[in-house]
Each structure stands twice: as C-alpha cells, then as structure tokens.
Write an enzyme that holds these catalytic residues in place. Structure first.
Site, short mmCIF file in Angstrom:
data_model
loop_
_atom_site.label_atom_id
_atom_site.label_comp_id
_atom_site.label_asym_id
_atom_site.label_seq_id
_atom_site.Cartn_x
_atom_site.Cartn_y
_atom_site.Cartn_z
CD GLU A 114 -3.11 -0.90 2.19
OE1 GLU A 114 -2.96 -0.08 3.13
OE2 GLU A 114 -4.12 -1.62 2.08
CD GLU A 173 -4.63 -5.54 3.15
OE1 GLU A 173 -3.40 -5.80 3.03
OE2 GLU A 173 -5.06 -4.62 3.87
C1 IDC Z 1 -3.31 -4.13 10.23
C2 IDC Z 1 -3.64 -5.30 11.09
C3 IDC Z 1 -3.33 -4.97 12.53
C4 IDC Z 1 -1.91 -4.51 12.63
C5 IDC Z 1 -1.61 -3.38 11.67
C6 IDC Z 1 -0.14 -3.06 11.72
O1 IDC Z 1 -4.96 -5.68 10.90
O2 IDC Z 1 -3.51 -6.10 13.36
O3 IDC Z 1 -1.66 -4.05 13.95
O4 IDC Z 1 -1.97 -3.76 10.37
O5 IDC Z 1 0.27 -2.22 10.73
C7 IDC Z 1 -4.24 -2.29 5.59
C8 IDC Z 1 -2.89 -2.91 5.64
C9 IDC Z 1 -2.83 -3.95 6.73
C10 IDC Z 1 -3.64 -3.55 7.94
C11 IDC Z 1 -5.10 -3.48 7.52
C12 IDC Z 1 -6.06 -3.16 8.68
O6 IDC Z 1 -2.48 -3.44 4.41
O7 IDC Z 1 -1.46 -4.12 7.07
O8 IDC Z 1 -3.50 -4.53 8.90
N1 IDC Z 1 -5.22 -2.49 6.46
O9 IDC Z 1 -5.76 -1.92 9.24
N2 IDC Z 1 -4.65 -1.43 4.70
C13 IDC Z 1 -5.89 -1.04 5.02
C14 IDC Z 1 -6.28 -1.71 6.16
#
Ligand code: IDC
Length: 484
Positions: free
Chosen positions: A310, A402
């Site tokens: 991202e 994702e």
């Molecule tokens: C989130 C995980 C969370 C973690 C965090 C750390 O769900 O447990 O603590 O990352 O960076 C994304 C990202 C993905 C995120 C997810 C939800 O690619 O890494 O995971 N998210 O926030 N993009 C949009 C949402």
C-alpha cells in the site's frame, strides 16, 4: 486411556499393591488414584529473529489423566525472557520458568496433547530448553530441536483433536492443476487456456506475528474446507518483519509457497510495505528479496508477485519508478509470472488521496503481464470506490490483493451489506481477491476466533468469526474454471 509401562508407573503400582495387601482392597483404589502415574513428552519449537522469538510448546500427557498441570523448564541462556504468553500463566524466576494451565485446558486425558506458547526476548543466544517437567515429573521423549535457525523452522502444531471434515480435491482438479501458469490477457487474469478466471482466497496476517496460524492443518482447511484458490503471503517489511531478518523471512515465504503449491493453491507473495508509504524507502530490500524468491520459484506455476502492498503519501510517478526497477529483477529470474503493482493512496487507485485511476490509465507501468492492486475495507469504502473500480476495470487489469469486511482499521463491525455488494461486483468483473485475514488476530477482520491457532482445528464454522463465516461462504462456492 493410554498406559505406558515405565519404571515410575511400575513403582507406583507396586506401592499401591503393597497398601492393598496390608490395609485392604477398599483403601487401594483411592490411594492408587491419588498417585496417578505421571508421564509426558514435550515439543518445543521456536521462530526467532534478532532479539526476539515465538515459542510453541506441545505437551503430551503420557500418564493418567491430570486435572490442572504446571510445566517447568529452564532457559539455557541467562538472557532469555518470557514475554507475552498464551494458553497458560507464565512465571519466570532467574532462568526457571513455569507455565500453569488455565481453566479450559487444565484437564488433560492420558494420551491427550495441548499446545501453549509465548513471545520472548533473548540477548546472548536462544537455545531451546533441554528438559521439561510436568507436575514435577521429568518428561520423557522430549523433542527439543537444538538452536533453531531463525524463522527457518516452521512452528509445529499438534494434530487436530477432531479430524476436520475435509474432502481433498483429486489431483488434477485443484485450482493450480486446472489453470496452470497464469497470464494477463487484456484486462483479465487468464489461465493456461487463455480464458479469464477469478481467484478467490485469503491473506495471511503478518508472518512475524501469526506464524503459528500457517501450519498443515490450517492450510489443509483453506484448500479442502474453504475451497480457496489463493493464499496471499503477507510479509511485512517493517514492524518486525523482513528488515529484521531478510534470509529468515525469505525462507518462510518460500516454505509457504511450497505449502500452497502442495495443496494446489496459488501463492501471492506480498511485499507488505505500509509505513513508510514511499516504496522507494525499501527499494534495495525489494530488489534483494524479489531476486531471491523469483529465482527460487521460477519453475513453479503457482506464484504471483505483489511488489508493494500500500503505497501512500507518494505520487503515482514514484510508484511507477519503483515498479520499473523491481519488475526487471523479477523478470530476469522468473520471466513469465504476473506482477501486481500497488496504487496510490493505500492501493485505492488514488481515490483515498483525492485522485483516481486516470493517472494509471494515462501512464501505465512500462512492462507486460502486470496487474494493478486495489484494496478496500467494506465498512469504510463504498459507492464512490465501487464506481471507480468499475470504471478502471474496463481499462486496467485489477487484482484486489487485500480487502476487509470491516473498517480500514481492521476492526469495527462487519458490514455484510457493503461486503456483499463489493464481492458481487468483483465476481461480475472477474476480479480476483484475497481477504484480510486468515488469522486469529483479536480484531473483527480476522476469520478465526482468538486462540484458534493454538487449538489445531481450523475446518468448519465453529472456529470462525462473523467475518470468517461470511468469507468461507463466499469462497466455498464452485469456481467453474474453464478447462479448454
Ligand atoms: C493491520 C492489522 C493490525 C496490525 C496493523 C499493523 O490488521 O492487526 O496491527 O496492520 O500495521 C491495511 C494494511 C494492513 C492492515 C489493515 C487493517 O495493508 O497491514 O492490517 N489495512 O488496518 N490497509 C488497510 C487496512
């Protein structure tokens, strides 16, 4: 109940028999029960990195049933410390550690196993303990690997207590067997017959946190209970990920590629950059990583490369420059694999940063066999995002590498209505997707309830969250891949 004759047990029985002889049969049974024969075997495996490690411990009761247990062991190195643990209460004094059972796992029948674990830290070295006790008795048959290499030894999990009701697909009918080497044709993902297909699957959570969720049982469930087509292997680069142990994480990813391949699943290798949002920050790491995984997996037909999860806070031009430096490294090693490129604004095609897909349509990455990533979280991203996807899909090959059924935080409530609208759209446009996450993280986006990954059972709906039930229902439906 499994009874294993051993010196200790014979000794106890002899003592009981002696008591029976002197004080009568009625006194014998309570005495014998109180002195239940002990016995245990312990498997201790770790995934470690510089300064930290995750330990998974399987305790097998080889004696009579126990109701409440305490596992004891000593760390060989003075710098080893227990941190956050699960499925037991941990105490450490000097190098001695005890792990006490909880109410739900204290009863352990003869022959039964339970798995506990913890995250720890180390300073000098990180060898495994060499001896364990259960309720004070030294365990026999302990299998403690010597110093495990960092992250190259996948944690083992005990076999599921209830065999999952799975039906493996016959060889030749798995997603990879049917579709073979994929390629981009027009705006579609096409199979070996040049026919458009949609892959539906799940994303791991961060491998640095949830390695325990990706074992044989969980991947079997993904293939044969969920009937998924795809495993996205989410390798964070920061936050304790790749940058802390490049060779260890590379090995871990390659192992999961093999595990997916053995089950006929495609493997989407996700170089999970997130913070910082500029992919150029990780350019050198990306080149090193992708050179290694592309060379190693060149002959496998099940691999897709996702080079930047991202990007955020950077222009499309910067992302494109990054892609045009990383893609040649992949192509030099694995010429025919598809590469997915992240888009601006957390892979929103620019929408989350006030833009849209026109910047990509007018200035695409200068490479063939490339797709563009789009991500959404159904409770946060709705009609305007869907409209942009529909518009872009006519011009660009898109891959939803994702998405979540919840808000962009990974938590909040499941928005089943928006999720359904989204997935209906993706199905109609034949856009492939991976759902965040196939894990038991304590957040609503996770498919499994917290603690599932320490239980060994993944199939069925009993272990699933609301999001997990929703996703399994969507993914399980027949693929009907074209076969000619
Ligand atoms: C989130 C995980 C969370 C973690 C965090 C750390 O769900 O447990 O603590 O990352 O960076 C994304 C990202 C993905 C995120 C997810 C939800 O690619 O890494 O995971 N998210 O926030 N993009 C949009 C949402």
């Amino acid at each position: 109940m499994q009874k294993i004759p051993r010196p200790t047990r014979r000794h106890l029985l002899a003592a009981g028999a002696a008591a029976a002889l002197t004080i009568g049969a009625s006194a014998f049974l309570p005495v014998a029960n109180a002195m239940a024969a002990p016995g245990c075997a312990v498997t201790y495996t770790t995934t470690s990195w510089t300064g930290g490690f995750t330990a998974n411990i399987t305790i097998k009761n080889l004696g009579d049933a126990v109701n409440g247990w305490t596992l004891g062991f000593s760390f060989p190195d003075a710098g080893q410390r227990v941190g956050q643990g699960w499925s037991a209460t941990y105490q450490q004094s000097g190098q001695s550690v005890t792990a006490q059972s909880l109410s739900w796992n204290g009863s352990l029948a003869g022959g039964a196993s339970t798995t506990i674990g913890f995250n720890g830290t180390w300073t000098g070295s990180n060898p495994a303990p060499t001896s364990f006790t259960l309720n004070g008795t030294t365990c026999i048959g302990a299998t403690t690997p010597a110093t495990p290499p960092p992250t190259t030894t996948p944690p083992t999990t005990p076999p599921p207590t209830t065999p999952p009701p799975t039906t493996p697909l016959p060889t030749g009918q798995t997603p990879v067997a049917i579709n073979g080497q994929l390629r981009v044709c027009g705006v579609n993902l096409c199979n070996q017959y040049g026919r458009p297909i949609q892959l539906r699957g799940m994303s791991t959570h961060g491998l640095q946190w949830f390695a325990q969720c990706y074992d044989d049982a969980s991947l079997d469930a993904l293939a044969t209970d969920w009937h998924a087509d795809l495993l996205r292997i989410s390798m964070y680069v920061q936050e304790g990920g790749y940058e802390t142990n490049p060779s260890g994480f590379t090995d871990r990813v390659n192992t999961l590629v093999d595990e997916a391949g053995e089950r006929g699943l495609y493997a989407l290798i996700d170089f999970h950059t997130l913070t910082p949002g500029d992919p150029m920050y990780n350019l050198d790491r990306a080149k090193t990583f992708f050179a290694a995984v592309a060379a190693r997996n060149a002959n496998r037909t099940n691999v897709i490369y996702e080079i930047a999860n991202e990007p955020n806070g950077v222009s499309w031009q910067t992302i494109k420059n990054y892609a045009e430096q990383v893609i040649p490294v992949i192509r030099a090693n694995d010429p025919d694999a598809i590469v997915v490129v992240g888009t601006r604004g957390w892979s929103s095609l620019g929408v989350s940063e006030g833009g849209n897909s026109t910047e990509v349509i007018n200035n695409p990455v200068n490479a063939s066999n490339v797709m563009y990533a789009f991500h959404f979280y159904a409770a946060s991203h709705k009609d305007n995002y869907r409209a942009e996807v529909e518009r872009a899909a006519a011009r660009l090959p898109l891959f939803v590498t994702e998405f979540g059924t919840v808000t962009y935080t990974g938590g909040g409530a499941v928005d089943a209505g928006s999720s359904t609208t989204w997935l209906d759209l993706l199905d109609r446009l034949k856009i492939s997707y991976a759902n965040w996450t196939y894990s038991d993280a304590d957040e609503a986006s996770a498919a499994f309830r917290p603690g599932t990954c320490y239980g060994g059972t993944y199939a069925g709906t009993g272990v699933l969250t609301e999001s997990g039930v929703f996703m399994r229902n969507r993914i399980r439906t027949p693929d009907n891949f074209p076969t000619s």
